[in-house]
Every structure is written in C-alpha cells, then in structure tokens.
Design a protein around this motif. Structure first.
Motif, mmCIF file in Angstrom:
data_model
loop_
_atom_site.group_PDB
_atom_site.id
_atom_site.type_symbol
_atom_site.label_atom_id
_atom_site.label_comp_id
_atom_site.label_asym_id
_atom_site.label_seq_id
_atom_site.Cartn_x
_atom_site.Cartn_y
_atom_site.Cartn_z
ATOM 1 N N LYS A 189 6.683 79.955 16.153
ATOM 2 C CA LYS A 189 6.391 79.047 14.913
ATOM 3 C C LYS A 189 7.015 79.419 13.724
ATOM 4 O O LYS A 189 7.504 78.523 12.862
ATOM 5 N N ALA A 190 7.060 81.090 13.631
ATOM 6 C CA ALA A 190 7.856 81.223 12.525
ATOM 7 C C ALA A 190 9.283 80.809 12.193
ATOM 8 O O ALA A 190 9.847 80.695 11.417
ATOM 9 N N PHE A 191 10.002 80.885 13.298
ATOM 10 C CA PHE A 191 11.570 80.725 13.315
ATOM 11 C C PHE A 191 11.582 79.259 13.160
ATOM 12 O O PHE A 191 12.560 78.655 12.606
ATOM 13 N N HIS A 192 10.553 78.400 13.890
ATOM 14 C CA HIS A 192 10.546 76.726 13.762
ATOM 15 C C HIS A 192 10.647 76.560 12.267
ATOM 16 O O HIS A 192 11.471 75.690 11.780
ATOM 17 N N ASN A 193 9.666 77.146 11.332
ATOM 18 C CA ASN A 193 9.500 76.835 10.080
ATOM 19 C C ASN A 193 10.641 77.302 9.135
ATOM 20 O O ASN A 193 11.012 76.620 8.233
ATOM 21 N N LEU A 194 11.411 78.497 9.728
ATOM 22 C CA LEU A 194 12.448 79.050 8.960
ATOM 23 C C LEU A 194 13.606 77.990 9.285
ATOM 24 O O LEU A 194 14.412 77.820 8.298
ATOM 25 N N GLY A 195 13.809 77.432 10.266
ATOM 26 C CA GLY A 195 14.636 76.468 10.584
ATOM 27 C C GLY A 195 14.398 75.362 9.661
ATOM 28 O O GLY A 195 15.438 74.679 8.992
ATOM 29 N N ASN A 196 13.386 75.022 9.396
ATOM 30 C CA ASN A 196 13.176 73.687 8.385
ATOM 31 C C ASN A 196 13.349 73.976 7.101
ATOM 32 O O ASN A 196 13.925 73.392 6.384
ATOM 33 N N VAL A 197 13.272 75.302 6.680
ATOM 34 C CA VAL A 197 13.724 75.782 5.425
ATOM 35 C C VAL A 197 15.415 75.493 5.008
ATOM 36 O O VAL A 197 15.783 75.076 4.239
ATOM 37 N N HIS A 198 15.868 76.218 6.357
ATOM 38 C CA HIS A 198 17.485 75.783 6.069
ATOM 39 C C HIS A 198 18.075 74.277 6.164
ATOM 40 O O HIS A 198 18.864 74.162 5.257
ATOM 41 N N MET A 199 16.998 73.694 6.677
ATOM 42 C CA MET A 199 17.420 72.056 6.668
ATOM 43 C C MET A 199 17.273 71.648 5.335
ATOM 44 O O MET A 199 18.114 70.807 4.925
ATOM 45 N N GLN A 200 16.410 72.032 4.898
ATOM 46 C CA GLN A 200 16.116 71.466 3.254
ATOM 47 C C GLN A 200 17.378 72.125 2.342
ATOM 48 O O GLN A 200 17.766 71.181 1.428
ATOM 49 N N ASN A 201 17.829 73.020 2.783
ATOM 50 C CA ASN A 201 18.827 73.767 1.906
ATOM 51 C C ASN A 201 20.362 73.310 2.362
ATOM 52 O O ASN A 201 21.354 73.665 2.030
ATOM 53 N N GLN A 202 19.933 72.222 3.414
ATOM 54 C CA GLN A 202 21.409 71.911 4.285
ATOM 55 C C GLN A 202 22.472 72.951 4.592
ATOM 56 O O GLN A 202 23.726 72.741 4.710
ATOM 57 N N LYS A 203 21.605 74.174 5.276
ATOM 58 C CA LYS A 203 22.214 75.116 5.934
ATOM 59 C C LYS A 203 22.326 74.922 7.435
ATOM 60 O O LYS A 203 21.504 75.496 8.019
ATOM 61 N N GLY B 218 20.620 78.271 14.297
ATOM 62 C CA GLY B 218 20.275 79.426 14.788
ATOM 63 C C GLY B 218 18.708 79.801 14.738
ATOM 64 O O GLY B 218 17.982 80.523 15.831
ATOM 65 N N ALA B 219 17.893 79.222 13.892
ATOM 66 C CA ALA B 219 16.527 79.563 13.786
ATOM 67 C C ALA B 219 16.016 78.643 14.839
ATOM 68 O O ALA B 219 14.848 79.405 15.639
ATOM 69 N N TYR B 220 16.433 77.557 15.284
ATOM 70 C CA TYR B 220 15.558 76.760 16.181
ATOM 71 C C TYR B 220 15.981 77.264 17.555
ATOM 72 O O TYR B 220 15.109 77.330 18.396
ATOM 73 N N LYS B 221 17.149 77.797 17.795
ATOM 74 C CA LYS B 221 17.389 78.613 19.119
ATOM 75 C C LYS B 221 16.681 79.655 19.386
ATOM 76 O O LYS B 221 15.906 80.012 20.243
ATOM 77 N N ASN B 222 16.371 80.329 18.208
ATOM 78 C CA ASN B 222 15.402 81.780 18.480
ATOM 79 C C ASN B 222 14.179 81.116 18.700
ATOM 80 O O ASN B 222 13.208 81.824 19.575
ATOM 81 N N ALA B 223 13.498 80.018 18.072
ATOM 82 C CA ALA B 223 12.160 79.562 18.367
ATOM 83 C C ALA B 223 12.050 79.040 19.928
ATOM 84 O O ALA B 223 11.058 79.430 20.530
ATOM 85 N N LEU B 224 13.295 78.566 20.281
ATOM 86 C CA LEU B 224 12.982 78.119 21.620
ATOM 87 C C LEU B 224 13.228 79.399 22.670
ATOM 88 O O LEU B 224 12.519 78.988 23.894
ATOM 89 N N ARG B 225 13.643 80.572 22.433
ATOM 90 C CA ARG B 225 13.877 81.583 23.293
ATOM 91 C C ARG B 225 12.441 82.090 23.406
ATOM 92 O O ARG B 225 11.981 82.649 24.554
ATOM 93 N N ASP C 54 9.321 69.835 19.650
ATOM 94 C CA ASP C 54 9.660 69.456 18.265
ATOM 95 C C ASP C 54 10.676 70.245 18.055
ATOM 96 O O ASP C 54 11.495 69.673 17.080
ATOM 97 N N THR C 55 10.783 71.383 18.200
ATOM 98 C CA THR C 55 11.677 72.447 18.038
ATOM 99 C C THR C 55 13.303 72.072 18.670
ATOM 100 O O THR C 55 14.303 71.953 17.977
#
Length: 259
Positions: A92-106, A112-119, A126-127
């Motif tokens: 859950k934490a990696f998923h939401n961290l990925g969302n932050v990077h998406m907002q910053n267009q990174k 990388g964050a979404y892949k860690n969430a799926l691991r 959703d991820t």
C-alpha cells in the motif's frame, strides 16, 4: 510504595499508545468528513505518541496528498514503508508513493514504486493498472522530449543558416559598396585628370600665335630648271617695272613743263 511506582512506570507506555491510537481515531473521523487539515493535526499527534506505527505515517501521507502537498506525502509514505509490519502494508505504501511520483510527472520513479508494490502484493489490480498507465506516460514523455530535441536542433540549424545567409549578404553588400565607392573614386580621379588636360580659355589661340609653337616650315626645293625660269621671270618683271617708272617720269616732266 516502590511497587506502586513500578506499576505506574509500566503503565506509562500503554497510556501513550492509547493516546496515539485515540488521536489516530480522531484523525480518521476528520479524514472521512473531508477535513484534511484537522485530520493531519490528529495524525501528527498520533505520530508523536507512536513514531514507529505504520498507520499514523500512512494516514498522514494520505491527508497531505489530498491537500496537494506531494513532497510532504512522499516523506510520510517512505517512512511508512520502513514502519510497515507486513507485505500488504508495504504494498500500500509503495502504491501511494507511485501516485506521488505520477503527480510530479516522474514516470520512471512511479514505475519503480508500482513494481515494488506488486512484488509485495502481486494480486493488486489497481497497482497493475497504474503501472501500465505509468509506462504509457513515460513512452509519451520520451517521444515528446525527442520531438522537442529535434525541433530545438532544427531551430538552431535554421538560425545558423539564417546567420550565415545574413553574414553572406552583409559581405556581398559591403563588397558592392566598396566597388561603388571605388568606381566613384576612379570617376572623380578621371574627371580631375581630364580637367587638367583641357586648355584654359585662349590657350589654343595663344599657342597658335606663338612662333615657338608653330611647326618649322621647310624651304621649297626647286630643280635647276625651275630656278632658272623663276630668275628669268623676275628679270622680265624688273625690266617691265623700269619701263613703267620711266614712262611715269616722262609724264611728270610734261606736267611740270606745261604748268
């Protein structure tokens, strides 16, 4: 008395934990009502009481995320990953961290964050969806960057060509100007020379009248026969002149005599 003191000391951590959980509860209520600022205050109180708890950090990240403070959300999610106690919490934490990077267009960081969430939670659809979307956005971003790079290079090339053409035109204009100035200078010099060569008024006439400027006349050459004939003609003319003078003299006498 000592026993009572010992019991009180043992109960203090439990009281702090209870207070932390209570603040977390209040924060969740405010979060549900959409009052994210109030929720954030209670979550901060919860973190002070339970700094190593996952829930306070994670929920605090959600509150500041919804308030558009993505940098603060990033810090809370990263800390909540460290505080996570099981794979689901980490996912859950990696998923939401990925969302932050998406907002910053990174998009690379988001992938990388979404892949860690799926691991940690391979079954999170959703991820998985967010991962595909982030990959698509990254490809689009790279294409746009490549297009911008090509346009920039083309623009620089055009500017370089324009500069070279302008410099060439300037050189040509300068050359034509120099040639024009040189022609004008030559015309002025030729005009001055022609003016010097032209005689002043009366110069031609004076030169003709001056003996030194006249061509020397050569004597006429005669043959001996022509010379003899001229001599005889001169003698005859002289004889005729003598006769005329004598006749005039005789007439003069008669006039004087009659008078």
């Amino acid at each position: 008395m000592k026993y009572l003191t010992f019991i009180l000391i043992l109960l203090m951590p439990f009281a702090a934990a209870a207070q932390g959980k209570l603040e977390l509860y209040y924060g969740n209520d405010a979060f549900k009502d959409g009052d994210y600022e109030t929720a954030q205050k209670h979550y901060n109180q919860s973190i002070d009481k339970l700094p190593n708890a996952f829930e306070g950090r994670f929920n605090s990240g959600n509150a500041v995320y919804l308030n558009q403070d993505f940098e603060a959300a990033k810090g809370h999610y990263e800390q909540s990953i460290s505080n996570a106690q099981n794979p689901i919490q980490k996912a859950k934490a990696f998923h939401n961290l990925g969302n932050v990077h998406m907002q910053n267009q990174k998009f690379k960081e988001a992938i990388g964050a979404y892949k860690n969430a799926l691991r940690f939670n391979p079954n999170d659809e959703d991820t998985r969806y967010n991962l595909v979307y982030a990959q698509r956005m990254l490809k689009k971003q790279e294409q746009q960057q490549e297009q911008d790079k090509n346009q920039e290079q083309e623009q620089k090339q055009e500017e370089k060509q324009d500069q070279e053409e302008n410099e060439g035109q300037d050189d040509q204009d300068q050359q034509e100007k120099d040639e024009e100035n040189q022609n004008e200078k030559n015309e002025d010099e030729n005009g001055e020379e022609e003016k010097k060569d032209q005689p002043k008024d009366g110069d031609d006439q004076n030169e003709e009248e001056q003996p030194g400027n006249q061509q020397e006349q050569k004597p006429i050459e005669l043959t001996p026969r022509e010379a003899k004939q001229l001599l005889e003609a001169a003698r005859n003319q002289d004889q005729q002149l003598q006769m005329m003078l004598r006749k005039q003299k005789g007439e003069q006498r008669n006039i004087d005599k009659n008078w």
